[in-house]
Design a protein around this motif. Structure first.
Motif, short mmCIF file in Angstrom:
data_model
loop_
_atom_site.label_atom_id
_atom_site.label_comp_id
_atom_site.label_asym_id
_atom_site.label_seq_id
_atom_site.Cartn_x
_atom_site.Cartn_y
_atom_site.Cartn_z
N ARG A 137 0.06 6.30 -1.24
CA ARG A 137 0.91 6.72 -0.13
C ARG A 137 0.20 7.75 0.76
O ARG A 137 0.39 7.75 1.98
CB ARG A 137 2.22 7.28 -0.67
CG ARG A 137 3.06 6.21 -1.40
CD ARG A 137 4.34 6.78 -1.95
NE ARG A 137 5.18 7.24 -0.87
CZ ARG A 137 5.90 8.37 -0.92
NH1 ARG A 137 5.84 9.16 -1.99
NH2 ARG A 137 6.66 8.71 0.09
N ALA A 138 -0.62 8.59 0.16
CA ALA A 138 -1.37 9.56 0.96
C ALA A 138 -2.38 8.84 1.84
O ALA A 138 -2.57 9.20 3.02
CB ALA A 138 -2.07 10.56 0.05
N GLN A 139 -3.04 7.82 1.31
CA GLN A 139 -3.96 7.05 2.13
C GLN A 139 -3.21 6.35 3.26
O GLN A 139 -3.68 6.30 4.39
CB GLN A 139 -4.70 6.01 1.28
CG GLN A 139 -5.74 5.23 2.10
CD GLN A 139 -6.39 4.13 1.29
OE1 GLN A 139 -5.90 3.01 1.23
NE2 GLN A 139 -7.50 4.45 0.65
N ASP A 144 4.11 17.31 3.61
CA ASP A 144 3.37 18.44 3.04
C ASP A 144 2.90 18.12 1.62
O ASP A 144 1.78 18.48 1.23
CB ASP A 144 4.23 19.69 3.04
CG ASP A 144 4.42 20.29 4.43
OD1 ASP A 144 3.67 19.89 5.35
OD2 ASP A 144 5.32 21.14 4.59
N ALA A 145 3.75 17.46 0.84
CA ALA A 145 3.36 17.12 -0.52
C ALA A 145 2.22 16.11 -0.54
O ALA A 145 1.28 16.22 -1.35
CB ALA A 145 4.57 16.57 -1.28
N LEU A 146 2.27 15.12 0.33
CA LEU A 146 1.20 14.14 0.39
C LEU A 146 -0.10 14.76 0.90
O LEU A 146 -1.19 14.45 0.40
CB LEU A 146 1.62 12.97 1.28
CG LEU A 146 2.75 12.10 0.71
CD1 LEU A 146 3.26 11.13 1.76
CD2 LEU A 146 2.29 11.35 -0.53
N LEU A 147 0.00 15.64 1.88
CA LEU A 147 -1.19 16.33 2.37
C LEU A 147 -1.81 17.18 1.27
O LEU A 147 -3.04 17.22 1.10
CB LEU A 147 -0.83 17.20 3.57
CG LEU A 147 -0.47 16.49 4.87
CD1 LEU A 147 0.03 17.49 5.90
CD2 LEU A 147 -1.66 15.71 5.41
N ALA A 148 -0.98 17.88 0.51
CA ALA A 148 -1.49 18.74 -0.55
C ALA A 148 -2.27 17.94 -1.59
O ALA A 148 -3.24 18.44 -2.17
CB ALA A 148 -0.34 19.49 -1.22
N SER A 149 -1.87 16.68 -1.81
CA SER A 149 -2.58 15.86 -2.78
C SER A 149 -4.01 15.56 -2.35
O SER A 149 -4.85 15.20 -3.17
CB SER A 149 -1.83 14.55 -3.01
OG SER A 149 -1.98 13.65 -1.91
N GLU A 150 -4.29 15.71 -1.04
CA GLU A 150 -5.63 15.50 -0.51
C GLU A 150 -6.29 16.81 -0.08
O GLU A 150 -7.32 16.79 0.60
CB GLU A 150 -5.57 14.56 0.70
CG GLU A 150 -5.11 13.15 0.35
CD GLU A 150 -5.36 12.19 1.49
OE1 GLU A 150 -6.07 11.21 1.25
OE2 GLU A 150 -4.87 12.44 2.61
N ILE A 172 4.01 1.00 2.94
CA ILE A 172 3.42 1.64 1.76
C ILE A 172 3.83 3.10 1.69
O ILE A 172 4.21 3.62 0.64
CB ILE A 172 1.89 1.50 1.79
CG1 ILE A 172 1.49 0.03 1.65
CG2 ILE A 172 1.24 2.35 0.70
CD1 ILE A 172 0.00 -0.22 1.82
N LEU A 173 3.76 3.77 2.81
CA LEU A 173 4.11 5.19 2.87
C LEU A 173 5.53 5.43 2.40
O LEU A 173 5.81 6.41 1.69
CB LEU A 173 3.92 5.70 4.29
CG LEU A 173 4.29 7.16 4.58
CD1 LEU A 173 3.45 8.11 3.73
CD2 LEU A 173 4.10 7.45 6.07
N GLY A 174 6.44 4.56 2.77
CA GLY A 174 7.83 4.76 2.43
C GLY A 174 8.23 4.25 1.06
O GLY A 174 9.37 4.45 0.63
N ASN A 175 7.30 3.62 0.34
CA ASN A 175 7.60 3.04 -0.98
C ASN A 175 7.32 4.06 -2.08
O ASN A 175 6.19 4.25 -2.51
CB ASN A 175 6.77 1.79 -1.19
CG ASN A 175 7.15 1.05 -2.46
OD1 ASN A 175 7.84 1.58 -3.33
ND2 ASN A 175 6.69 -0.19 -2.58
N ARG A 176 8.36 4.72 -2.55
CA ARG A 176 8.19 5.80 -3.53
C ARG A 176 7.89 5.30 -4.93
O ARG A 176 7.71 6.10 -5.85
CB ARG A 176 9.41 6.71 -3.50
CG ARG A 176 9.48 7.53 -2.21
CD ARG A 176 10.85 8.16 -2.02
NE ARG A 176 10.90 8.95 -0.81
CZ ARG A 176 11.03 8.47 0.42
NH1 ARG A 176 11.11 7.16 0.60
NH2 ARG A 176 11.07 9.25 1.46
N SER A 177 7.85 3.98 -5.13
CA SER A 177 7.42 3.46 -6.42
C SER A 177 5.90 3.41 -6.54
O SER A 177 5.37 3.19 -7.64
CB SER A 177 8.00 2.05 -6.64
OG SER A 177 7.39 1.11 -5.78
#
Length: 277
Positions: free
Chosen positions: A129-131, A48-54, A118-123
């Motif tokens: 990560r959204a892409q 949800d947080a990643l979706l909200a960024s887009e 990439i998605l799982g790399n929180r750095s």
């Protein structure tokens, strides 16, 4: 990145004329909706947080983005670079051989593993990560379309011409969207229909166990090898639809379950999404 909804509209508008590349918009939205309903709470919060960024509201909103890149002038370079990542060509058998079938990771199997990392790399930044989430959602759907692991010589049946519903088409497009369209349902209703069948039973893992997307591709490939998938006389009959549509629908259900499991694995903890940078 262009607005998600504009991309989806482009995908619908160009479906009739563009070469077939993936499940059609309907199929990808169904996979995304099935996955979303199966996410664990920790992964759902991250998604949800990643979706909200887009400015997207659901996985279904981004499910077709990867197919719109080639038609968006602002994303043409990315579309060209990622075009080989929508499929895998198995050479000689359905046993995945990375060096031969996915040189330098340039296939859907390599793409899923790459973008999941990439998605799982929180750095990494939220944008990156959204892409990656966009690509993961789409490519997990793609690898479950059987003809995305089909024959190189006919481009996954893009070159295999058929008659469908009284018109010329190709077999790849029939599996992308034609079989599903015979239900005359939109994505929410189709998803509900498939959910009524209950949880899908995943096939037993096959050794080696370190590359699940490769196994998904092998299973898709073996569907292509079934007698009758390439129809006699190049005609998609009512009998063909009744025989093959359940296979396509099972692939959608498998894709939804496996996408949810993958997202749970790479996003499934309580840590917050990384700070944008």
């Amino acid at each position: 990145m262009r607005l998600i909804h504009r991309g989806i509209l482009l995908c619908f508008a160009l479906l009739a004329t563009a070469p077939a590349l993936a499940w059609g918009p309907l199929g990808h939205r169904i996979v995304a909706d099935l996955a979303a309903a199966q996410l664990a709470p920790a992964a759902r919060a991250q998604v949800d947080a990643l979706l909200a960024s887009e400015h997207a509201q659901s996985l279904a909103d981004i499910a077709n983005w990867a197919d719109t890149l080639r038609d968006d002038p602002d994303q043409a370079a990315l579309g060209k670079a990622t075009a080989p990542l929508h499929y895998v060509n198995m050479h000689g058998s359905c046993d995945y051989k990375p060096a031969l079938d996915c040189h330098d990771g340039q296939c859907v199997v390599g793409a899923i593993n790459h973008y999941a990392a990439i998605l799982g790399n929180r750095s990494l930044s939220i944008a990156a990560r959204a892409q990656a989430l966009n690509f993961v959602v789409h490519f997990v759907g793609d690898v479950h379309q059987p003809l995305h692991a089909g024959y190189l010589q006919d481009r996954g049946a893009n070159d295999y011409q058929v008659q469908f519903d009284g018109q010329g088409s190709n077999l790849h497009r029939v599996w992308d969207s034609g079989l599903l369209s015979t239900r005359h349902l939109d994505a929410p209703d189709y998803t509900a229909l498939l959910q009524k069948q209950g949880p899908v039973a995943l096939p037993a893992p096959i050794a080696p166990l370190d590359n699940p997307p490769a196994q998904w591709a092998e299973q898709s490939c073996r569907i292509v090898m079934h007698d009758g998938v390439y129809p006699d006389g190049h005609v998609i009959s009512a009998a063909y639809i009744e025989r093959e549509r359940p296979l396509a629908e099972r692939q959608l259900r498998l894709a939804g379950k496996r996408l949810a499991d993958l997202l749970d694995r790479v996003l499934g903890d309580s840590r917050a999404v990384s700070t944008p940078r």
